[in-house]
Write a protein that holds these residues in place. Structure first.
Motif, PDB file in Angstrom:
ATOM      1  N   VAL A   1     -12.282  -2.080   7.364  1.00 50.12           N
ATOM      2  CA  VAL A   1     -12.312  -0.617   7.322  1.00 50.12           C
ATOM      3  C   VAL A   1     -10.951  -0.029   6.971  1.00 50.12           C
ATOM      4  N   LEU A   2      -9.866  -0.752   7.271  1.00 53.27           N
ATOM      5  CA  LEU A   2      -8.517  -0.273   6.962  1.00 53.27           C
ATOM      6  C   LEU A   2      -8.090  -0.590   5.524  1.00 53.27           C
ATOM      7  N   GLY A   3      -8.831  -1.464   4.853  1.00 50.57           N
ATOM      8  CA  GLY A   3      -8.507  -1.805   3.472  1.00 50.57           C
ATOM      9  C   GLY A   3      -7.201  -2.554   3.307  1.00 50.57           C
ATOM     10  N   HIS A   4      -6.790  -3.292   4.342  1.00 46.41           N
ATOM     11  CA  HIS A   4      -5.444  -3.875   4.341  1.00 46.41           C
ATOM     12  C   HIS A   4      -5.419  -5.397   4.479  1.00 46.41           C
ATOM     13  N   SER A   5      -6.493  -5.995   4.915  1.00 47.59           N
ATOM     14  CA  SER A   5      -6.508  -7.434   5.199  1.00 47.59           C
ATOM     15  C   SER A   5      -6.175  -8.261   3.957  1.00 47.59           C
ATOM     16  N   PHE A   6      -5.334  -9.281   4.150  1.00 46.02           N
ATOM     17  CA  PHE A   6      -4.979 -10.161   3.030  1.00 46.02           C
ATOM     18  C   PHE A   6      -6.194 -10.952   2.564  1.00 46.02           C
ATOM     19  N   THR A  27      -5.207   1.891   3.856  1.00 43.35           N
ATOM     20  CA  THR A  27      -4.845   3.000   4.736  1.00 43.35           C
ATOM     21  C   THR A  27      -3.641   2.677   5.622  1.00 43.35           C
ATOM     22  N   VAL A  28      -3.360   1.395   5.845  1.00 48.46           N
ATOM     23  CA  VAL A  28      -2.198   1.022   6.658  1.00 48.46           C
ATOM     24  C   VAL A  28      -0.911   1.393   5.930  1.00 48.46           C
ATOM     25  N   ILE A  29      -0.802   0.985   4.658  1.00 48.61           N
ATOM     26  CA  ILE A  29       0.384   1.340   3.881  1.00 48.61           C
ATOM     27  C   ILE A  29       0.383   2.835   3.580  1.00 48.61           C
ATOM     28  N   GLY A  30      -0.801   3.410   3.394  1.00 47.81           N
ATOM     29  CA  GLY A  30      -0.882   4.851   3.200  1.00 47.81           C
ATOM     30  C   GLY A  30      -0.325   5.616   4.389  1.00 47.81           C
ATOM     31  N   ALA A  31      -0.655   5.165   5.598  1.00 47.07           N
ATOM     32  CA  ALA A  31      -0.143   5.817   6.806  1.00 47.07           C
ATOM     33  C   ALA A  31       1.359   5.611   6.935  1.00 47.07           C
ATOM     34  N   LEU A  32       1.834   4.411   6.619  1.00 44.97           N
ATOM     35  CA  LEU A  32       3.271   4.144   6.691  1.00 44.97           C
ATOM     36  C   LEU A  32       4.036   5.045   5.735  1.00 44.97           C
ATOM     37  N   SER A  33       3.435   5.316   4.570  1.00 42.53           N
ATOM     38  CA  SER A  33       4.117   6.140   3.562  1.00 42.53           C
ATOM     39  C   SER A  33       4.299   7.584   4.011  1.00 42.53           C
ATOM     40  N   GLN A  56       7.646   6.785   6.265  1.00 36.31           N
ATOM     41  CA  GLN A  56       8.685   5.937   5.702  1.00 36.31           C
ATOM     42  C   GLN A  56       8.512   5.879   4.187  1.00 36.31           C
ATOM     43  N   THR A  57       9.583   5.581   3.477  1.00 31.82           N
ATOM     44  CA  THR A  57       9.497   5.435   2.024  1.00 31.82           C
ATOM     45  C   THR A  57       8.992   4.042   1.674  1.00 31.82           C
ATOM     46  N   VAL A  58       7.919   3.993   0.908  1.00 32.76           N
ATOM     47  CA  VAL A  58       7.386   2.724   0.408  1.00 32.76           C
ATOM     48  C   VAL A  58       7.073   2.901  -1.078  1.00 32.76           C
ATOM     49  N   LEU A  59       6.970   1.799  -1.782  1.00 29.06           N
ATOM     50  CA  LEU A  59       6.559   1.874  -3.179  1.00 29.06           C
ATOM     51  C   LEU A  59       5.120   2.386  -3.248  1.00 29.06           C
ATOM     52  N   PRO A  60       4.797   3.179  -4.259  1.00 27.20           N
ATOM     53  CA  PRO A  60       3.460   3.776  -4.329  1.00 27.20           C
ATOM     54  C   PRO A  60       2.371   2.735  -4.598  1.00 27.20           C
ATOM     55  N   ALA A  61       1.155   3.063  -4.145  1.00 24.10           N
ATOM     56  CA  ALA A  61       0.008   2.212  -4.478  1.00 24.10           C
ATOM     57  C   ALA A  61      -0.101   2.109  -5.995  1.00 24.10           C
ATOM     58  N   ASN A  62      -0.374   0.914  -6.488  1.00 20.98           N
ATOM     59  CA  ASN A  62      -0.394   0.702  -7.944  1.00 20.98           C
ATOM     60  C   ASN A  62      -1.666   0.014  -8.436  1.00 20.98           C
ATOM     61  N   ASN A 101       4.516  -9.280  -3.614  1.00 21.47           N
ATOM     62  CA  ASN A 101       4.322  -8.555  -2.359  1.00 21.47           C
ATOM     63  C   ASN A 101       2.986  -7.819  -2.375  1.00 21.47           C
ATOM     64  N   VAL A 102       2.182  -8.056  -1.360  1.00 24.15           N
ATOM     65  CA  VAL A 102       0.804  -7.566  -1.299  1.00 24.15           C
ATOM     66  C   VAL A 102       0.667  -6.611  -0.118  1.00 24.15           C
ATOM     67  N   GLY A 103       0.058  -5.437  -0.361  1.00 27.46           N
ATOM     68  CA  GLY A 103       0.039  -4.442   0.697  1.00 27.46           C
ATOM     69  C   GLY A 103       1.464  -4.124   1.087  1.00 27.46           C
ATOM     70  N   ASN A 104       2.227  -3.634   0.113  1.00 25.77           N
ATOM     71  CA  ASN A 104       3.688  -3.639   0.172  1.00 25.77           C
ATOM     72  C   ASN A 104       4.248  -2.559   1.099  1.00 25.77           C
TER      73      ASN A 104
END
Length: 260
Positions: free
Chosen positions: A230-235, A204-210, A213-219, A183-186
């Motif tokens: 600019v969002l640092g999220h594109s696959f 920043t997309v997953i950062g904003a979601l966190s 909502q509860t998400v697994l931490p950036a690793n 799972n990428v950008g989880n």
């Protein structure tokens, strides 16, 4: 002549032992399936799979992988975001809690039979994941062909991979050890056994979601690359950009799961 015949099996065995590990370990060929995130057209999803395929084939030469897309159709960015929150509401706090989150019930002591599995599929298809039956049929076809299935989920696609693996592992398919995910950008709050994930600290997309909502931490630590995304999220532009170290990490995880 008899001596030559006796030597033939030995030579053959020796040649197999000397063969590249990628040839031996990948047989009969794992299915590598990309599951896209929000606001992706079908062409976008195909392009992302192609990036993954090109780089993985370059890494694992002579492999026998089969590639596929499990497309998560977009209804537009706002509708897709709303769908993410609906899916997060039935995610549960763990794989075992998933079933309670869907309908308030726990699994019976005897486990999940086909009828109960279909009930959950129907509920999820109607309310949260309309593509679920098509995705499950795709994975079941791979499993019937004796292929290990490795799902590569991105963003919202990571919720799809968790839900779908949980159904196939817990239900009568008994797919334990036969299907897993990278799972990428989880966007998920937990991972299934045998699966892994990678989320960048600059996503920043997953950062904003966190924040809501509860998400697994950036690793994984990756710098900000605004010229790429600019969002640092594109696959394709961030996570699988060959110029960044995340790509090698993801390829390693996919390759390891495909060979196990």
């Amino acid at each position: 002549m008899k001596k030559m015949k006796r030597l033939a099996p030995i030579v053959l065995a020796g040649s197999l032992l000397a063969a590249p590990l990628s040839v031996l370990a990948a047989a009969p060929g794992s299915a590598i399936v990309f599951v896209n995130g929000i606001n992706n057209t079908f062409d976008d999803a195909v392009a992302s799979l192609q990036v993954l395929k090109t780089q993985l084939n370059a890494r694992d030469k002579n492999n026998t992988y089969l590639y596929g897309n499990a497309y998560n159709a977009t209804q537009g960015a706002l509708s897709d975001i709303y769908q993410v929150f609906k899916q997060k509401s039935v995610e549960g706090s763990s794989p075992a809690d998933f079933w309670r989150a869907i309908d308030g019930n726990s699994l019976p002591a005897g486990g999940m039979n086909a009828a109960l599995q279909q009930k959950y599929i129907d509920l999820l298809t109607k309310n949260d994941i309309p593509e679920l039956p098509d995705h499950l049929n795709q994975y079941r076809n791979y499993l019937k062909a004796q292929r290990k299935v490795v799902l590569v989920g991105h963003s919202q696609g990571t919720l799809y991979t968790n839900f779908e693996i949980n159904l196939l592992v817990t239900g009568p398919d008994k797919a334990q050890g036969k299907i897993s995910a990278v799972n990428v950008g989880n966007a998920a709050r937990y991972q299934l056994p045998g699966s892994t994930y990678l989320t960048s600290t600059s996503d920043t997309v997953i950062g904003a979601l966190s924040l809501v909502q509860t998400v697994l931490p950036a690793n994984y630590s990756l710098g900000w690359h605004p010229l790429s995304d600019v969002l640092g999220h594109s696959f394709a532009k961030i996570y699988m950009n060959a110029s960044y170290s995340t790509a090698g990490q993801i390829l390693q995880q996919v390759s390891q799961q495909a060979r196990n």
